[in-house]
Write an enzyme that holds these catalytic residues in place. Structure first.
Site, PDB file in Angstrom:
ATOM      1  N   ASP A 140       0.813  -1.201   0.000  1.00  0.00           N
ATOM      2  CA  ASP A 140       0.000   0.000   0.000  1.00  0.00           C
ATOM      3  C   ASP A 140       0.852   1.259   0.000  1.00  0.00           C
ATOM      4  O   ASP A 140       0.341   2.353  -0.186  1.00  0.00           O
ATOM      5  CB  ASP A 140      -0.953   0.015   1.204  1.00  0.00           C
ATOM      6  CG  ASP A 140      -2.361  -0.360   0.795  1.00  0.00           C
ATOM      7  OD1 ASP A 140      -2.560  -0.648  -0.401  1.00  0.00           O
ATOM      8  OD2 ASP A 140      -3.251  -0.373   1.649  1.00  0.00           O
ATOM      9  N   ASP A 445     -11.093  -6.413  10.575  1.00  0.00           N
ATOM     10  CA  ASP A 445     -10.935  -7.869  10.591  1.00  0.00           C
ATOM     11  C   ASP A 445     -11.907  -8.535  11.565  1.00  0.00           C
ATOM     12  O   ASP A 445     -12.537  -9.536  11.229  1.00  0.00           O
ATOM     13  CB  ASP A 445      -9.493  -8.264  10.916  1.00  0.00           C
ATOM     14  CG  ASP A 445      -8.736  -7.171  11.629  1.00  0.00           C
ATOM     15  OD1 ASP A 445      -9.352  -6.561  12.531  1.00  0.00           O
ATOM     16  OD2 ASP A 445      -7.574  -6.917  11.302  1.00  0.00           O
TER      17      ASP A 445
END
Ligand code: NAG
Ligand code: NAG
Length: 734
Positions: A140, A445
Site C-alpha cells: 500500500d 478484521d
C-alpha cells in the site's frame, strides 16, 4: 486408505477441570452478590454525606461484576484442538488444494523492505507442493523499494527454498534463521551454510543500501521491466495499479537451482487516487482477493501482516486438517492462529504477549466455535470470505476442473487482471459490505470474522505447540498505549455498527460467543470504573473516611474472598500460560495503564465521533527504533519518551496517589497507629499502597532518571501541580 471408513483429521478436546472451575466461579459470584448487598444496605440516606460517592462505588462495582461475568463466559467451556497431519497427506496425496498467501505492507519507512521479504521468503519456503502455492504481496506504500526488495527475494528464493527443504531448516525466515543459529551448529553441512549465508547477506546489503539511499541502483532499473510501471507514479496516494507477476507458478520454466518448481510470487500496489477512500488494509485485502482469483484462485487463503514470519513450515497442513475433514469441516470458515512475538523481553515489560488472551480466552471462544478473526495468521476459505452463506448442503469439491483455457502470457494476464485492483472497480458492488473485508471500522478484521459467523459459518482456533507465526511487538510504552487505544476504539465501535454482536448477531451466533465479543468491545467503557477506583478511595483515605468495611465487620469477608481469589487465580493462569511472576506484576501495571489511558481515550474518541467531531485516522505502529531505546528495552526499563495526553493522565494519577499516600503516612507518624489505620480502612490503605507501588517506575521516570526515555520535565511539573491542586481542593472543600 480403505473406502468408506471415516478417519478424522482433527480432534477437539474439552479442557480438564471444567466442573471444578465452574464451582469456583459460583462461589466468587456469591461473594460478589454479598458485596452488592453491602453497598446497597450501607448506602448513606438521602441528604447524608457521601451518598454520591457510594452510588459511584456501587456503579463501578456493578460494572466490574458485569465484566467479570463476561470473562467467565470465555472460561466456561474451553476446548483444545489437535491435528493429524500425516493422515492428511496419506489421504489426499497430490490432491491437496491450492493455497494463496497474502502479505500486506503499508509503509516502507515503518515496515522496512528487508523485513517484508523475510516474511515472504518464510512462507514461500513452506513444506507444501510449490506448484499449489502462490504468495501475493500487497504494497500500500506503492514503493519501488519494496518492489526491488521483492525482486531480489525472488532470485534468492531459488537458492533458499531448496536449501530449506534439503536440510529441513526452521524457521524459514532467513533473518530469523541466521540469527538463531551459530556457525557451529552446522558442521555437517558447513560449506553450504556459509554459501547461503553469504548470498543472503549480499542481498540484505543491496536492499538496505537502496532503502537508505531511497532509490534503486540505475542498472537494476533497466534490467527489469517492472520498474517502468513507476513512470506514471506521482505519490503514494496517487498512482495506477502496479501489478507484477515475479514468478509465474504455472510456468514450467520457473525452477529453483535444483530444478524443482517454485511457488508463484506476485507484487501488487492497487490503484489509488487522493480524492478516493482506499479503506486501508481491508481495501488492500479485497484487491488481493480479486487479483488472486484471476491468477491462482486458491480456495484457501492465508493472510499475514508483513512483520509476521512463519516459524513452522507445516502450518498449511495443520490448517488443511480443519478444512478437509470429511465430517466436521463443512462449516468451518477460518482457522485463526495465535500471534506470537519474537522480540519480547523475559518478563515482557509492556505485557504485549497477550498471553492469557491467546492461551486461555481464545480457547474459550473456540468452545463456542467462534474465535475472532484478528487480521493476521488466519487461514480462510475463499468462498466464506467472499460472502457465501453457509447452508446445510454446502459441499466442497477440492479438485478443480483444470481450466483448459489456452495458456496466456504473463503480460496478457497482468493486463487482464489490473482492472480488478482499480479504485473504480468496487463502485456499486458489494465489496466492503457483503463481500470481502468490511469497510468503515478500525478493526475491520474482527467485524469481518463476525459477519462470516453471522452467515452460519464456524471458526477454529489452533494454538500448536510449535509456534506458527512470529511477529514484532511494540517496544516502548507510548507505542503500546497507542496500539491498545486503536484496538479499544475499534472494538468499542463494533458495538454500534451494523454487525453489533449485541443486536445484529443476536440469534445468529451463540449467546456465549456474544459475550465473547463483548469481552473486547467493552474495553473502552471499563476505563470509567477503573479511573473511579484509582482516584476516589485514595482521596477518602487521605480524608479519613472509610468506604469499605472494617476488618472486624463480617462484610469484610466477601471483599477479602473475591479480591484474594481473583488475584491468586489470575496469577495461576498467568504462570500456567508460561509467564513469570515479575511478568505478572508488569501485567498488573499495564492493566492499569491501558485502562486509565488507552481505553479512556478510546472511550472519549468514540463518543466524540458519534456526536460528529474528529475523524478516524489509522496509525501504523512503528516497528523500528533507535539503539538507545532498544538497550533500555532489553534491560526492561520503561520507555516513556514524549509528552502526550495519555502519559499526562498516567503521571497525574500516579502523583495523586503518591500525595494521598504521603499524607496518610504523615498522619500516622504524627498521631495515629498503623494498626488502627489497617483495621479501620484496610482496603483503602491496601489499594492506595498498591497504586503507589505499581507506579514506582513512573516516579523514577518523572524525577530520578536522566536518560532520553524519562518523562519530560514539563510533564512532571504539570502532573505535580494538577495532582497537588486536586488533593488540596478536595481536602478543603469536601
Ligand atoms: C519457533 O519455534 C521453535 C520450535 O517450537 C521454538 O523453539 C522457537 O522459540 C520459536 N521461535 C520464536 C521466536 O518463538
Ligand atoms: C529482545 C529482542 O529480541 N529485541 C529485538 C526486538 O526487535 C528489534 C527489531 O526487530 C530487534 O532489533 C531487537 O533485537
Amino acid at each position: 486408505m480403505e473406502r468408506g471408513k471415516y478417519i478424522p483429521l482433527f480432534e477437539t478436546k474439552e479442557a480438564k477441570g471444567r466442573v471444578f472451575y465452574r464451582l469456583f466461579a459460583v462461589t466468587v459470584f456469591l461473594g460478589i452478590c454479598c458485596i452488592w448487598a453491602y453497598r446497597i444496605s450501607k448506602m448513606p440516606r438521602k441528604g447524608e454525606d457521601g451518598r454520591w460517592v457510594w452510588i459511584g462505588l456501587l456503579g463501578a462495582e456493578l460494572w466490574f461484576s458485569l465484566y467479570w461475568v463476561i470473562t467467565q463466559a470465555v472460561r466456561w467451556k474451553s476446548v483444545f484442538r489437535c491435528t493429524f497431519k500425516d493422515r492428511l497427506s496419506q489421504r489426499y496425496k497430490n490432491e491437496l488444494p491450492e493455497v494463496d498467501i497474502f502479505v500486506c505492507t503499508a509503509n516502507f519507512k515503518i515496515e522496512p523492505p528487508i523485513m517484508v521479504v523475510n516474511t515472504v521468503l518464510s512462507v514461500m519456503a513452506y513444506d507444501y507442493l510449490p506448484e499449489k502455492l502462490s504468495v501475493y504481496l500487497s504494497d500500500d506504500g506503492g514503493s519501488d523499494l519494496t518492489f526491488y526488495a521483492l525482486l531480489e527475494a525472488s532470485k534468492f528464493a531459488k537458492h533458499w527454498i531448496p536449501y530449506c527443504k534439503k536440510f529441513n531448516v526452521e524457521p524459514r525466515s532467513p533473518a530469523a534463521y541466521f540469527a538463531s543459529k551459530s556457525n557451529l551448529d552446522h558442521s555437517h553441512h558447513n560449506e553450504v551454510w556459509v554459501d547461503i549465508k553469504k548470498l543472503y547477506e549480499e542481498m540484505e546489503d543491496r536492499i538496505e543500501i537502496a532503502t537508505k539511499l531511497g532509490r534503486i541502483p540505475e542498472e537494476e532499473r533497466f534490467k527489469h521491466r517492472g520498474f517502468s510501471q513507476w513512470d506514471s507514479y506521482s505519490s503514494q496516494l496517487d498512482h495506477d495499479t502496479i501489478l507484477q507477476i515475479l514468478i509465474d507458478g504455472k510456468d514450467p520454466n520457473a525452477k529453483d537451482i535444483d530444478g524443482c518448481a517454485l511457488p508463484g510470487l506476485v507484487y501488487l500496489a492497487r490503484e489509488k487516487r487522493p480524492q478516493h477512500p482506499h479503506h486501508f488494509k481491508a481495501g488492500a485485502m479485497n484487491a488481493l482477493i480479486r487479483v488472486s482469483s484471476k491468477i491462482s484462485n486458491g480456495p484457501i487463503i492465508l493472510n499475514l501482516d508483513c512483520d509476521m514470519y512463519s516459524n513452522n513450515s507445516l502450518s498449511i497442513q495443520d490448517a488443511l486438517c480443519f478444512f478437509m475433514d470429511k465430517e466436521k469441516s463443512h462449516d468451518i470458515a477460518f482457522v485463526q492462529y495465535p500471534q506470537h512475538f519474537g522480540n519480547l523481553t523475559k518478563n515482557d515489560i509492556y505485557s504485549n504477549s497477550l498471553r492469557v488472551g491467546f492461551n486461555v480466552e481464545f480457547h474459550g471462544l473456540d468452545g463456542y466455535e467462534g474465535p475472532l478473526y484478528i487480521g493476521t495468521g488466519c487461514f480462510h476459505r475463499r468462498d466464506a470470505l467472499c460472502g457465501r452463506k453457509f447452508t446445510k448442503d454446502c459441499k466442497f469439491e477440492w479438485k478443480k476442473d483444470d481450466d483448459h483455457k489456452t495458456p496466456k502470457s504473463i503480460l496478457e494476464l497482468e493486463e487482464e487482471t489490473k482492472p480488478l485492483a482499480s479504485y473504480t472497480y468496487e463502485e456499486n458492488t458489494q465489496w466492503g459490505k457483503e463481500m470481502g473485508l468490511r469497510y468503515g471500522c478500525p478493526v475491520e478484521d474482527v467485524i469481518t470474522g463476525l459477519s462470516i459467523q453471522c452467515r452460519g459459518w464456524k471458526s477454529v482456533y489452533f494454538n500448536p505447540e510449535r509456534k506458527a507465526f512470529i511477529g514484532i511487538a511494540p517496544t516502548t510504552l507510548p507505542q503500546t498505549l497507542v496500539q491498545q487505544r486503536r484496538w479499544a476504539e475499534g472494538d468499542f465501535q463494533i458495538l454500534f455498527c451494523k454487525y453489533s454482536p449485541l443486536w445484529y448477531a443476536h440469534g445468529k451466533i451463540s449467546l456465549g460467543l456474544q459475550f465473547g465479543y463483548c469481552l473486547y468491545c467493552l474495553w473502552a467503557p471499563i476505563s470509567l470504573p477503573v479511573l473511579y477506583y484509582a482516584i476516589i478511595p485514595s482521596f477518602y483515605l487521605l480524608k479519613g473516611i472509610s468506604l469499605f468495611p472494617q476488618v472486624s465487620s463480617p462484610w469484610f469477608l466477601p471483599f477479602a474472598y473475591v479480591i484474594s481469589t481473583q488475584y491468586i487465580y489470575n496469577l495461576a493462569e498467568f504462570l500456567w500460560s508460561g509467564g513469570t511472576i515479575l511478568g505478572w506484576w508488569y501485567e498488573q501495571r499495564m492493566w492499569l495503564y491501558k485502562r486509565t489511558s488507552s481505553y479512556f481515550f478510546a472511550f472519549i474518541d468514540t463518543i466524540l465521533k458519534m456526536v460528529g467531531f474528529t475523524d478516524s485516522t489509522f496509525v501504523v505502529t512503528a516497528k523500528f527504533i533507535d539503539e538507545d531505546v532498544l538497550k533500555r528495552y532489553e534491560k526492561e526499563i520503561m520507555e516513556f519518551g514524549d509528552s502526550s495526553p495519555m502519559l499526562t493522565i498516567l503521571a497525574t494519577l500516579a502523583m495523586l496517589n503518591l500525595f494521598c499516600f504521603v499524607g496518610v503516612v504523615n498522619k500516622v507518624i504524627m498521631n495515629g497507629s498503623i494498626f488502627r489505620l489497617c483495621k479501620t480502612m484496610p482496603l483503602q490503605t491496601l489499594l492506595c499502597s498498591a497504586l503507589v507501588l505499581i507506579n514506582l517506575p513512573l516516579y523514577q521516570g518523572l524525577f530520578l532518571r536522566n536518560d532520553k526515555g524519562k518523562l519530560p520535565s514539563s510533564l512532571a511539573l504539570k502532573s505535580f501541580v494538577v495532582a497537588l491542586l486536586a488533593c488540596t481542593s478536595f481536602t478543603l472543600l469536601c
